[in-house]
Design a protein around this motif. Structure first.
Motif, mmCIF file in Angstrom:
data_model
loop_
_atom_site.group_PDB
_atom_site.id
_atom_site.type_symbol
_atom_site.label_atom_id
_atom_site.label_comp_id
_atom_site.label_asym_id
_atom_site.label_seq_id
_atom_site.Cartn_x
_atom_site.Cartn_y
_atom_site.Cartn_z
ATOM 1 N N GLU A 1 0.870 -1.180 0.000
ATOM 2 C CA GLU A 1 0.000 0.000 0.000
ATOM 3 C C GLU A 1 0.901 1.222 0.000
ATOM 4 O O GLU A 1 1.654 1.450 0.955
ATOM 5 C CB GLU A 1 -0.899 -0.003 1.237
ATOM 6 N N VAL A 2 0.851 1.983 -1.072
ATOM 7 C CA VAL A 2 1.657 3.199 -1.176
ATOM 8 C C VAL A 2 0.753 4.386 -0.844
ATOM 9 O O VAL A 2 -0.337 4.524 -1.389
ATOM 10 C CB VAL A 2 2.251 3.352 -2.600
ATOM 11 N N HIS A 3 1.207 5.217 0.073
ATOM 12 C CA HIS A 3 0.458 6.414 0.446
ATOM 13 C C HIS A 3 1.305 7.642 0.124
ATOM 14 O O HIS A 3 2.498 7.540 -0.132
ATOM 15 C CB HIS A 3 0.049 6.366 1.929
ATOM 16 N N GLU A 4 0.682 8.790 0.131
ATOM 17 C CA GLU A 4 1.372 10.007 -0.312
ATOM 18 C C GLU A 4 2.152 10.706 0.788
ATOM 19 O O GLU A 4 2.742 11.760 0.557
ATOM 20 C CB GLU A 4 0.374 10.985 -0.955
ATOM 21 N N GLN A 5 2.235 10.099 1.959
ATOM 22 C CA GLN A 5 2.963 10.716 3.054
ATOM 23 C C GLN A 5 4.387 10.168 3.132
ATOM 24 O O GLN A 5 4.848 9.510 2.208
ATOM 25 C CB GLN A 5 2.198 10.500 4.349
ATOM 26 N N GLY A 6 5.054 10.428 4.221
ATOM 27 C CA GLY A 6 6.450 10.030 4.388
ATOM 28 C C GLY A 6 6.610 8.782 5.231
ATOM 29 O O GLY A 6 5.820 7.852 5.140
ATOM 30 N N HIS A 7 7.630 8.781 6.100
ATOM 31 C CA HIS A 7 7.999 7.626 6.918
ATOM 32 C C HIS A 7 7.174 7.645 8.208
ATOM 33 O O HIS A 7 7.666 7.980 9.290
ATOM 34 C CB HIS A 7 9.499 7.671 7.226
ATOM 35 N N LEU A 8 5.893 7.303 8.069
ATOM 36 C CA LEU A 8 4.989 7.278 9.210
ATOM 37 C C LEU A 8 3.799 6.390 8.880
ATOM 38 O O LEU A 8 3.582 6.017 7.729
ATOM 39 C CB LEU A 8 4.501 8.698 9.557
ATOM 40 N N PHE A 9 3.053 6.040 9.916
ATOM 41 C CA PHE A 9 1.830 5.279 9.675
ATOM 42 C C PHE A 9 0.775 6.268 9.210
ATOM 43 O O PHE A 9 0.488 7.246 9.910
ATOM 44 C CB PHE A 9 1.372 4.573 10.959
ATOM 45 N N PRO A 10 0.207 6.042 8.024
ATOM 46 C CA PRO A 10 -0.759 7.003 7.493
ATOM 47 C C PRO A 10 -2.030 7.060 8.341
ATOM 48 O O PRO A 10 -2.444 6.057 8.916
ATOM 49 C CB PRO A 10 -1.056 6.471 6.089
#
Length: 82
Positions: A45-54
């Motif tokens: 699952e790719v999300h648009e945020q960085g190194h964190l749990f979305p």
């Protein structure tokens, strides 16, 4: 049960869910995809945020769906062994 230091080449058949952030400066999406593709039945699952749990509801819901499905499969497998 002993730990197998030489797992099968097709990987361990355990559910895997990997999260990758498009703007993650620590771990690239490609690196996470390679880990996900390395045997087993991984979901990426790719999300648009960085190194964190979305925290966006759509991504969180996909994580919850994955966990629910994995637990149902595990419970079904356990009940057929009994």
């Amino acid at each position: 049960q002993e730990f197998n230091q030489n797992p099968p080449k097709d990987g361990l058949q355990i559910p895997k869910f990997h999260l990758a952030g498009e703007t993650d400066a620590m771990i690239s999406v490609d690196s996470t995809k390679a880990l996900c593709d390395n045997g087993g039945n991984g979901i990426l699952e790719v999300h648009e945020q960085g190194h964190l749990f979305p925290t966006r509801a759509a991504v969180v819901n996909r994580v919850l769906e994955f966990l629910e499905e994995a637990l149902v499969v595990q419970a079904e497998e356990k009940s057929t062994k009994s």
